[in-house]
Design an enzyme around this catalytic site. Structure first.
Site, mmCIF file in Angstrom:
data_model
loop_
_atom_site.group_PDB
_atom_site.id
_atom_site.type_symbol
_atom_site.label_atom_id
_atom_site.label_comp_id
_atom_site.label_asym_id
_atom_site.label_seq_id
_atom_site.Cartn_x
_atom_site.Cartn_y
_atom_site.Cartn_z
ATOM 1 N N LEU A 1 0.794 -1.221 0.000
ATOM 2 C CA LEU A 1 0.000 0.000 0.000
ATOM 3 C C LEU A 1 0.833 1.281 0.000
ATOM 4 C CD1 LEU A 1 -2.851 -1.155 2.390
ATOM 5 C CD2 LEU A 1 -2.764 -1.243 -0.106
ATOM 6 N N CYS A 2 2.143 1.152 -0.182
ATOM 7 C CA CYS A 2 3.002 2.338 -0.283
ATOM 8 C C CYS A 2 2.890 2.955 -1.671
ATOM 9 C CB CYS A 2 4.462 1.967 -0.031
ATOM 10 S SG CYS A 2 4.865 1.748 1.686
ATOM 11 N N HIS A 3 2.928 4.275 -1.704
ATOM 12 C CA HIS A 3 2.916 4.980 -2.984
ATOM 13 C C HIS A 3 4.304 4.956 -3.607
ATOM 14 C CE1 HIS A 3 -0.584 6.739 -0.944
ATOM 15 N NE2 HIS A 3 -1.056 6.950 -2.155
ATOM 16 N N MET B 1 8.642 4.966 5.338
ATOM 17 C CA MET B 1 8.757 3.559 4.939
ATOM 18 C C MET B 1 10.008 3.329 4.094
ATOM 19 S SD MET B 1 6.375 2.260 6.596
ATOM 20 C CE MET B 1 6.712 0.618 6.045
ATOM 21 N N GLU B 2 10.361 4.303 3.266
ATOM 22 C CA GLU B 2 11.559 4.180 2.434
ATOM 23 C C GLU B 2 12.813 4.173 3.304
ATOM 24 O OE1 GLU B 2 8.237 5.085 -0.127
ATOM 25 O OE2 GLU B 2 8.869 5.951 1.773
ATOM 26 N N ASP C 1 23.941 -11.175 5.136
ATOM 27 C CA ASP C 1 24.177 -12.079 4.013
ATOM 28 C C ASP C 1 25.668 -12.208 3.698
ATOM 29 O OD1 ASP C 1 23.452 -13.693 1.662
ATOM 30 O OD2 ASP C 1 24.137 -11.940 0.535
#
Length: 174
Positions: free
Chosen positions: A88-90, A126-127, A141
């Protein structure tokens, strides 16, 4: 049964969670009426490891290459791909992504900070969070062959600027 009538307004929803419409269905928030403003978000996190693992990172002797350099690029790429990862992120036109690391030898850890900026109708928290998480996962990793006990922790937004909700700065923990 789902409704065929789309609800484009988050303001009619009694819930403070904006990603649900009045019927409780998930939707992408309509930001078309929001002003485009300069927005900044800073997120941080850390990865804890064995002293020998930190020494490998510090000396740039990891078999897979420059751990922090590759983690930095991974974090930048992740910020740009956030809307592909979180439904739901733009999708945003980012104007700046900066990923920094600090080695913390006394704590056997690497601290990561991501600063993300845009000029637009929605924020970049969010980014910034995605950049930190992916940068830390990349360190894991690249070093997992020598240390499977690494632990990622304390990922959080520490500052945001811009937008309707105003500025936010996390108070330092004592």
């Amino acid at each position: 049964m789902t409704s065929k009538t789309p609800d484009t307004s988050a303001t009619t929803n009694a819930s403070p969670l904006t990603h649900f419409n009045a019927q409780g269905q998930a939707h992408m928030v309509n930001v078309s009426s929001k002003a485009a403003t300069h927005r900044i978000a800073v997120a941080t996190g850390r990865i804890e490891m064995a002293p020998a693992t930190l020494a490998i990172i510090q000396s740039s002797t990891a078999k897979k290459g420059d751990v922090l350099g590759i983690a930095r690029i991974a974090g930048i790429q992740a910020a740009k791909k956030t809307s592909d990862l979180i439904p739901l992120c733009h999708p945003l036109a980012l104007t700046r992504v900066m990923v920094d690391f600090e080695l913390l030898p006394a704590e056997n850890a690497v601290h990561c900070s991501a600063t993300v900026e845009t000029v637009g109708p929605t924020g970049v928290e969010m980014e910034a969070l995605t950049a930190v998480q992916i940068a830390l996962l990349t360190i894991y990793d690249m070093c997992k062959a020598v240390d499977k006990h690494m632990r990622m922790t304390d990922v959080r937004v520490v500052r945001k600027q811009g937008g309707k909700s105003g500025d936010f700065a996390r108070q330092p923990q004592i």
